[in-house]
Design an enzyme around this catalytic site. Structure first.
Site, mmCIF file in Angstrom:
data_model
loop_
_atom_site.group_PDB
_atom_site.id
_atom_site.type_symbol
_atom_site.label_atom_id
_atom_site.label_comp_id
_atom_site.label_asym_id
_atom_site.label_seq_id
_atom_site.Cartn_x
_atom_site.Cartn_y
_atom_site.Cartn_z
ATOM 1 N N ARG A 130 0.927 -1.208 0.023
ATOM 2 C CA ARG A 130 -0.175 0.084 -0.120
ATOM 3 C C ARG A 130 0.923 1.222 -0.059
ATOM 4 O O ARG A 130 2.237 1.290 0.444
ATOM 5 C CB ARG A 130 -0.945 0.126 1.150
ATOM 6 C CG ARG A 130 -1.643 1.068 1.488
ATOM 7 C CD ARG A 130 -2.865 0.735 2.330
ATOM 8 N NE ARG A 130 -3.493 1.780 2.891
ATOM 9 C CZ ARG A 130 -4.802 2.104 2.390
ATOM 10 N NH1 ARG A 130 -5.149 1.831 1.164
ATOM 11 N NH2 ARG A 130 -5.722 2.882 3.220
ATOM 12 N N THR A 176 -11.783 0.736 -6.204
ATOM 13 C CA THR A 176 -10.904 -0.237 -5.502
ATOM 14 C C THR A 176 -11.110 -1.272 -6.603
ATOM 15 O O THR A 176 -12.418 -1.460 -7.129
ATOM 16 C CB THR A 176 -11.071 -0.398 -4.234
ATOM 17 O OG1 THR A 176 -10.718 0.839 -3.612
ATOM 18 C CG2 THR A 176 -10.053 -1.602 -3.796
ATOM 19 N N ASN A 201 -7.814 4.407 -4.780
ATOM 20 C CA ASN A 201 -8.603 5.147 -3.827
ATOM 21 C C ASN A 201 -9.915 5.446 -4.379
ATOM 22 O O ASN A 201 -10.752 4.803 -4.695
ATOM 23 C CB ASN A 201 -7.979 6.156 -2.755
ATOM 24 C CG ASN A 201 -8.894 6.295 -1.611
ATOM 25 O OD1 ASN A 201 -9.682 5.672 -1.263
ATOM 26 N ND2 ASN A 201 -8.847 7.800 -1.134
ATOM 27 N N GLU A 234 -4.559 8.378 -2.145
ATOM 28 C CA GLU A 234 -4.821 7.622 -0.901
ATOM 29 C C GLU A 234 -4.562 8.263 0.450
ATOM 30 O O GLU A 234 -5.057 7.899 1.530
ATOM 31 C CB GLU A 234 -3.872 6.108 -1.061
ATOM 32 C CG GLU A 234 -4.104 5.157 -0.333
ATOM 33 C CD GLU A 234 -5.435 4.252 -0.973
ATOM 34 O OE1 GLU A 234 -6.350 4.163 -0.404
ATOM 35 O OE2 GLU A 234 -5.222 4.074 -2.336
ATOM 36 N N ASP A 261 -7.111 8.688 3.128
ATOM 37 C CA ASP A 261 -7.474 7.399 3.969
ATOM 38 C C ASP A 261 -7.074 7.882 5.141
ATOM 39 O O ASP A 261 -7.571 7.261 6.393
ATOM 40 C CB ASP A 261 -7.110 6.105 3.288
ATOM 41 C CG ASP A 261 -8.064 5.554 2.393
ATOM 42 O OD1 ASP A 261 -9.034 5.999 2.307
ATOM 43 O OD2 ASP A 261 -7.665 4.412 1.975
ATOM 44 N N SER A 263 -6.596 1.204 6.104
ATOM 45 C CA SER A 263 -7.213 0.682 4.938
ATOM 46 C C SER A 263 -8.437 -0.346 5.453
ATOM 47 O O SER A 263 -8.644 -0.847 6.730
ATOM 48 C CB SER A 263 -6.583 -0.115 4.122
ATOM 49 O OG SER A 263 -7.043 -0.571 2.893
ATOM 50 N N SER A 264 -9.366 -0.300 4.531
ATOM 51 C CA SER A 264 -10.450 -1.430 4.853
ATOM 52 C C SER A 264 -10.276 -2.594 3.889
ATOM 53 O O SER A 264 -11.157 -3.500 3.987
ATOM 54 C CB SER A 264 -12.058 -0.685 4.654
ATOM 55 O OG SER A 264 -11.910 0.363 5.538
ATOM 56 N N GLY A 307 -15.024 -0.999 -1.987
ATOM 57 C CA GLY A 307 -16.442 -0.346 -1.531
ATOM 58 C C GLY A 307 -16.058 0.733 -0.310
ATOM 59 O O GLY A 307 -16.658 0.979 0.609
ATOM 60 N N GLY A 308 -14.748 0.994 -0.371
ATOM 61 C CA GLY A 308 -14.362 1.989 0.937
ATOM 62 C C GLY A 308 -14.570 1.316 2.190
ATOM 63 O O GLY A 308 -14.426 0.303 2.424
#
Ligand code: DON
Length: 581
Positions: free
Chosen positions: A103, A378, A398, A417, A420, A449-450, A470-471
């Site tokens: 990432r 994403t 992102n 990104e 985030d 991050s998710s 999906g964030g």
């Protein structure tokens, strides 16, 4: 037998039955794609073809994942990328697993308050648009790390299909064109991006157009020839740093030279006998999926049923509690202590269950820790090979098309990104996430991050590969696909297609996809105190891609098994495909 006794008996039988076998859902979904030797499921059919070819030629799942990663950067530019970042979860045929974090890292010149004005207020767009929003990209390093340690094929061979797709172009289908349509206004603001993704008249490229990306083909060829150095110490880094300096960014050559992939221990938990392996910090995904699953294990979801008020209530309350932990306590493991062991502990889940009132909605505000204060594109892909190696990759720019900028001469879209991070404690980000200090900006740090690339096994054998964009909703989308298969008996296609619900602590609302809940269920939830809102913005509900091993559903597996590999691409995806052989 009297009718009432008969009813009681059938109810008891139903109860006993549902404890062991989930009910088949028989929902209206197409059949999953079936295959015996390998399966590749991605959000763009040409990338799935690339991955499948690698497998057919004897490459393993990691080789295919690398080739797909590069191909998506060409054919799925809204999210596929080499200018962003991501995660790869690998479960090897021998049952061992690992996790690669490639990432973005914050530039060395990043500061905690870089997105605030002199009065401490967030400056709209600063963390999402243009070069100041860009984190140091990781995919080129990540893919090479994966390939050199766990792959079997030369880099050149794996990049070649992407180079060809970029150089010769590909013809846009409806699913591809939709994406350009939505992003046109934003892309028009950056001359280099507009020159690639818009027509000379400034219109979005349309169905039937051929998208040729000459600069990107040259960048990819350079990486194929020189390896990741081309990106991190050579000409590509120079071009990105130059563009950043000219357009208000803070990226430096040192940022690129210092970029390192992290190989981390995945997060693991057990749900009703299934072994879940998923993403550790700097993702919150695996931890929070495990926390929610642990809480839900105490409720008879198969009996309560998909979409019932009781099931939804239990899910929402578990989500509410887990997202408090996500948003307040988790961050980059090199910068903060993450209470992973605590959050994934069954006893902790039991404590949370005791706080959940079975008849009444909780109140998010009351869960706010003392002294306290996430976006939309994403992509996830899932792969298994003939040997049983499984790979789950989620990677991203992102927002859709990232920061909306392409460094001139590279053809590479850059991420946004940095959004985030917690730009300001207590203020919601692109995904409405309200986060705290653990995720504050610092030089070299990775934003929380998710993303949740997840692999599940049963009795030592691979069972399911799953993940989604999906964030902030990635976590609940992935979770719901798992529950739909394990608890509600859906086949893998039904499981990824079924309408979803979401709660993320703040705002204190249950979001539901249109048709997810019946009017009767909504009334029951409302009477419990839940504030349910129908969210018609379909782009935020994710696009899961999954594979089930041994049959298309638990009931087929329990009845003796079906096809070895069953692939499903979310029906919400316009251009995706599950391909197997
Ligand atoms: O890492 C994260 O959690 C976010 N950057 C993911 C963004 C995303 O899923 C956007 N797609 N719908």
């Amino acid at each position: 037998m009297k009718t009432s006794n008969l009813k009681r008996l059938s109810f008891a039988l139903l109860l006993a039955f549902s404890a062991v076998l989930p009910h088949p859902a028989w929902a209206a979904s197409p059949a999953p794609v079936k295959a015996e030797h390998g399966m590749v499921v991605t959000a763009q059919h040409l990338a799935s073809d690339v991955g499948l070819e690698v497998l057919k030629k004897g490459g393993n799942a990691v080789d295919a994942a690398v080739a797909v990663g590069y191909a998506l950067a060409v054919v799925y530019p809204t999210a596929g990328n080499i200018g962003g970042g991501g995660f790869m979860t690998i479960r090897f045929k021998d049952g061992k697993s690992t996790f690669l974090d490639f990432r973005e890292r914050a530039p060395l010149a990043a500061t905690k308050a870089m997105y605030l004005d002199d009065h401490g207020n967030l400056v709209k767009g600063r963390s999402t648009d243009g070069y100041l929003a860009v984190g140091v990209p990781g995919p080129v390093a990540g893919f090479e790390f994966a390939r050199s340690r766990y792959g079997t094929r030369p880099l050149k061979e794996l990049i070649e299909p992407a180079v060809k797709l970029a150089r010769e172009g590909f013809v846009l289908q409806q699913g591809d064109a939709d994406v350009f349509e939505r992003a046109a206004e934003r892309l028009a603001k950056d001359a280099a991006a507009a020159a690639i993704f818009l027509t000379p008249e400034g219109k979005p490229r349309a169905v039937g157009d051929r998208l040729v990306q000459t600069d990107l083909a040259a960048s990819l060829s350079r990486i194929a020839e020189e390896g990741p150095d081309a990106f991190y110490t050579g000409a590509i880094a120079d071009l990105i740093v130059k563009a950043s300096a000219e357009k208000g960014g803070i990226l430096s050559k040192q940022d690129f030279e210092q970029y390192r992939v992290r190989e981390l221990e995945p997060v693991k938990c057990n749900y009703r006998g299934y072994e879940v392996v998923s993403s550790p910090p700097p993702s919150s995904g695996g931890v929070i999926i495990c926390e929610i699953l642990n809480i839900l294990e105490g409720y008879p979801l198969p009996y309560l049923g998909y979409g019932s008020a009781e099931t939804v209530h239990a899910m929402v309350e578990a989500m509410r509690h887990a997202y408090v932990d996500r948003n307040t306590a988790l961050g980059d493991p090199d910068f903060v202590e993450n209470p992973v062991a605590k959050f994934t502990n069954k006893a902790y889940a039991e404590e949370i269950r005791k706080k959940i009132d079975p008849f009444k909605a909780g109140v998010s505000e009351l869960l706010k820790p003392a002294g306290f204060g996430e976006s939309s594109e994403t992509t996830h892909y899932s792969i298994v090979d003939d040997e049983g190696n499984a790979v789950a990759v989620t990677y991203t720019l992102n927002g859709s098309f990232g920061a909306g900028v392409v460094a001139p001469g590279t053809g590479i879209l850059l991420n946004n990104e940095m959004d985030d991070f917690t730009a300001k404690p207590g203020a919601p980000n692109l995904y409405g996430l309200v986060q705290g200090e653990a995720n504050a900006i610092a030089p070299g740090k990775t934003p929380l991050s998710s993303m949740s690339p997840t692999i599940i096994s049963k009795n030592g054998e691979p069972f399911m590969v799953i993940g989604s964009p999906g964030g902030a909703r990635i976590i609940t989308i992935t979770l719901e696909a798992i529950l739909n298969v394990i608890d509600h008996g859906m086949n893998i296609q039904e499981a990824v297609d079924a309408p979803r619900i979401h709660h993320q602590w703040l705002p204190d609302k249950v979001f539901m996809e249109p048709y997810a809940l019946s009017p009767d269920t909504l009334k029951l939830l409302s009477a419990m105190g839940h504030d349910v809102e129908i969210d018609e913005n379909w782009t935020i509900w994710g696009q899961a891609t999954g594979i089930l091993v041994g049959g298309e559903s638990v009931s087929e597996i329990q009845a003796g098994g079906g096809a070895r590999y069953n692939g499903a691409v979310d029906s919400r995806i316009g251009a995706g495909a599950a391909r197997g052989y």
